[in-house]
Design a protein around this motif. Structure first.
Motif, PDB file in Angstrom:
ATOM      1  N   LYS A   1      72.487  21.982  -5.323  1.00 14.54           N
ATOM      2  CA  LYS A   1      71.273  21.135  -5.277  1.00 14.54           C
ATOM      3  C   LYS A   1      71.106  20.465  -3.889  1.00 14.54           C
ATOM      4  CE  LYS A   1      68.995  18.046  -8.115  1.00 14.54           C
ATOM      5  NZ  LYS A   1      68.999  16.702  -9.127  1.00 14.54           N
ATOM      6  N   GLU A   2      70.147  21.166  -3.101  1.00  9.87           N
ATOM      7  CA  GLU A   2      70.062  20.662  -1.706  1.00  9.87           C
ATOM      8  C   GLU A   2      68.580  20.285  -1.376  1.00  9.87           C
ATOM      9  OE1 GLU A   2      70.627  23.715   0.930  1.00  9.87           O
ATOM     10  OE2 GLU A   2      69.749  25.227  -0.023  1.00  9.87           O
ATOM     11  N   MET A   3      68.367  19.161  -0.624  1.00  8.36           N
ATOM     12  CA  MET A   3      66.904  18.776  -0.303  1.00  8.36           C
ATOM     13  C   MET A   3      66.489  19.659   0.697  1.00  8.36           C
ATOM     14  SD  MET A   3      64.527  16.425  -0.411  1.00  8.36           S
ATOM     15  CE  MET A   3      65.220  15.009  -1.208  1.00  8.36           C
ATOM     16  N   VAL A   4      65.295  20.226   0.464  1.00 11.34           N
ATOM     17  CA  VAL A   4      64.339  21.098   1.180  1.00 11.34           C
ATOM     18  C   VAL A   4      63.254  20.194   1.827  1.00 11.34           C
ATOM     19  CG1 VAL A   4      63.102  23.179   1.347  1.00 11.34           C
ATOM     20  CG2 VAL A   4      65.252  22.925  -0.049  1.00 11.34           C
ATOM     21  N   TYR A   5      62.938  20.121   2.858  1.00 10.49           N
ATOM     22  CA  TYR A   5      61.733  19.469   3.855  1.00 10.49           C
ATOM     23  C   TYR A   5      60.565  20.573   4.000  1.00 10.49           C
ATOM     24  CZ  TYR A   5      65.011  15.704   4.017  1.00 10.49           C
ATOM     25  OH  TYR A   5      66.452  14.883   3.754  1.00 10.49           O
ATOM     26  N   HIS A   6      59.296  19.818   3.500  1.00  8.46           N
ATOM     27  CA  HIS A   6      58.215  20.645   3.887  1.00  8.46           C
ATOM     28  C   HIS A   6      57.276  19.877   5.143  1.00  8.46           C
ATOM     29  CE1 HIS A   6      58.932  23.488   0.460  1.00  8.46           C
ATOM     30  NE2 HIS A   6      59.199  22.444  -0.063  1.00  8.46           N
ATOM     31  N   PHE A   7      56.956  20.693   6.009  1.00  6.61           N
ATOM     32  CA  PHE A   7      56.235  20.276   7.095  1.00  6.61           C
ATOM     33  C   PHE A   7      54.680  20.913   7.332  1.00  6.61           C
ATOM     34  CE2 PHE A   7      60.620  19.933   8.255  1.00  6.61           C
ATOM     35  CZ  PHE A   7      60.836  18.876   8.562  1.00  6.61           C
ATOM     36  N   ASP A   8      53.871  20.108   7.701  1.00  6.12           N
ATOM     37  CA  ASP A   8      52.450  20.577   7.938  1.00  6.12           C
ATOM     38  C   ASP A   8      52.522  21.424   9.115  1.00  6.12           C
ATOM     39  OD1 ASP A   8      52.235  18.791   9.903  1.00  6.12           O
ATOM     40  OD2 ASP A   8      50.891  17.598   8.923  1.00  6.12           O
ATOM     41  N   GLU A   9      51.192  21.881   9.667  1.00  7.83           N
ATOM     42  CA  GLU A   9      51.585  22.820  10.766  1.00  7.83           C
ATOM     43  C   GLU A   9      51.608  21.892  12.130  1.00  7.83           C
ATOM     44  OE1 GLU A   9      47.599  23.423   9.558  1.00  7.83           O
ATOM     45  OE2 GLU A   9      48.327  24.864   8.101  1.00  7.83           O
ATOM     46  N   GLY A  10      51.290  20.735  12.061  1.00  6.38           N
ATOM     47  CA  GLY A  10      51.711  19.813  13.256  1.00  6.38           C
ATOM     48  C   GLY A  10      53.033  19.261  13.399  1.00  6.38           C
ATOM     49  N   GLY A  11      53.745  19.902  12.439  1.00 11.57           N
ATOM     50  CA  GLY A  11      55.411  19.444  12.440  1.00 11.57           C
ATOM     51  C   GLY A  11      55.413  17.966  11.573  1.00 11.57           C
ATOM     52  N   LYS A  12      54.448  17.377  10.965  1.00 12.28           N
ATOM     53  CA  LYS A  12      54.530  16.260  10.343  1.00 12.28           C
ATOM     54  C   LYS A  12      55.140  16.430   8.887  1.00 12.28           C
ATOM     55  CE  LYS A  12      52.267  11.829   8.848  1.00 12.28           C
ATOM     56  NZ  LYS A  12      51.103  11.444   8.884  1.00 12.28           N
ATOM     57  N   LEU A  13      56.122  15.671   8.687  1.00 17.97           N
ATOM     58  CA  LEU A  13      56.916  15.901   7.187  1.00 17.97           C
ATOM     59  C   LEU A  13      55.891  15.538   6.165  1.00 17.97           C
ATOM     60  CD1 LEU A  13      59.381  16.128   5.673  1.00 17.97           C
ATOM     61  CD2 LEU A  13      59.798  13.595   5.431  1.00 17.97           C
ATOM     62  N   VAL A  14      55.651  16.381   5.093  1.00  8.93           N
ATOM     63  CA  VAL A  14      54.564  16.141   4.209  1.00  8.93           C
ATOM     64  C   VAL A  14      55.318  15.692   2.963  1.00  8.93           C
ATOM     65  CG1 VAL A  14      53.095  17.688   2.712  1.00  8.93           C
ATOM     66  CG2 VAL A  14      53.347  18.475   4.891  1.00  8.93           C
ATOM     67  N   HIS A  15      56.621  16.571   2.511  1.00  4.54           N
ATOM     68  CA  HIS A  15      57.273  15.899   1.606  1.00  4.54           C
ATOM     69  C   HIS A  15      58.665  16.733   1.393  1.00  4.54           C
ATOM     70  CE1 HIS A  15      55.531  19.321  -0.806  1.00  4.54           C
ATOM     71  NE2 HIS A  15      56.852  19.503  -1.494  1.00  4.54           N
ATOM     72  N   GLY A  16      59.500  16.160   0.573  1.00  6.10           N
ATOM     73  CA  GLY A  16      60.812  16.791   0.345  1.00  6.10           C
ATOM     74  C   GLY A  16      61.124  16.947  -0.843  1.00  6.10           C
ATOM     75  N   GLU A  17      61.873  18.036  -1.400  1.00  7.69           N
ATOM     76  CA  GLU A  17      62.390  18.016  -3.035  1.00  7.69           C
ATOM     77  C   GLU A  17      63.494  18.807  -3.110  1.00  7.69           C
ATOM     78  OE1 GLU A  17      59.126  20.588  -4.730  1.00  7.69           O
ATOM     79  OE2 GLU A  17      59.400  22.159  -3.345  1.00  7.69           O
TER      80      GLU A  17
END
Length: 135
Positions: free
Chosen positions: A71-87
């Protein structure tokens, strides 16, 4: 009298066999019935290095293979490189064939002795110690 001794010894041997059969525990059924979390893991299994301190690790048994996942944390970023959310996502780590005979399990080329407590199973040999708890 010889016939009586023969009959007595036949039933005596038969009851010993029945006692032996009744003490057999079906590990394969117990293992395939649940998904397991590795509570402790020390060592390397083939190419798989399990480090439960880095990420929670799980295993699932089928009739002939054991599958490991993390089980690992995966981070999602928007086009500008800002963190959107992690899951958290479950990622496969590998699978290995296994066989069970008596109180030993062979996973890949490692042979472990199986011991159990009320809530866990311990697989151990000279190089490894895996503790499985019901997830």
């Amino acid at each position: 009298m010889v016939a009586a001794l023969f009959v007595f010894s036949f039933f005596s041997c038969s009851s010993d066999e029945e006692t032996e059969k009744s003490t057999f525990f079906d590990y394969k059924t117990a293992f395939t019935a649940h998904e397991w979390e590795l509570w402790k893991a020390e060592g390397r299994l083939g190419a798989l290095k399990i480090d439960i301190k880095e990420a929670p690790t799980y295993c699932r048994f089928t009739t002939d293979s054991v599958y490991f996942t993390e089980k690992e944390m995966v981070y999602h970023f928007d086009e500008g490189g800002k963190l959107v959310h992690g899951e958290y996502e479950i990622s496969p780590c590998g699978s290995y064939p296994y066989t069970i005979k008596d109180d030993e399990i062979k996973i890949d080329d490692q042979i472990f002795t199986i011991t159990s407590t009320d809530s866990s199973y311990v697989f151990s040999n000279a190089d490894w110690r895996l503790v499985l708890i019901n997830k």
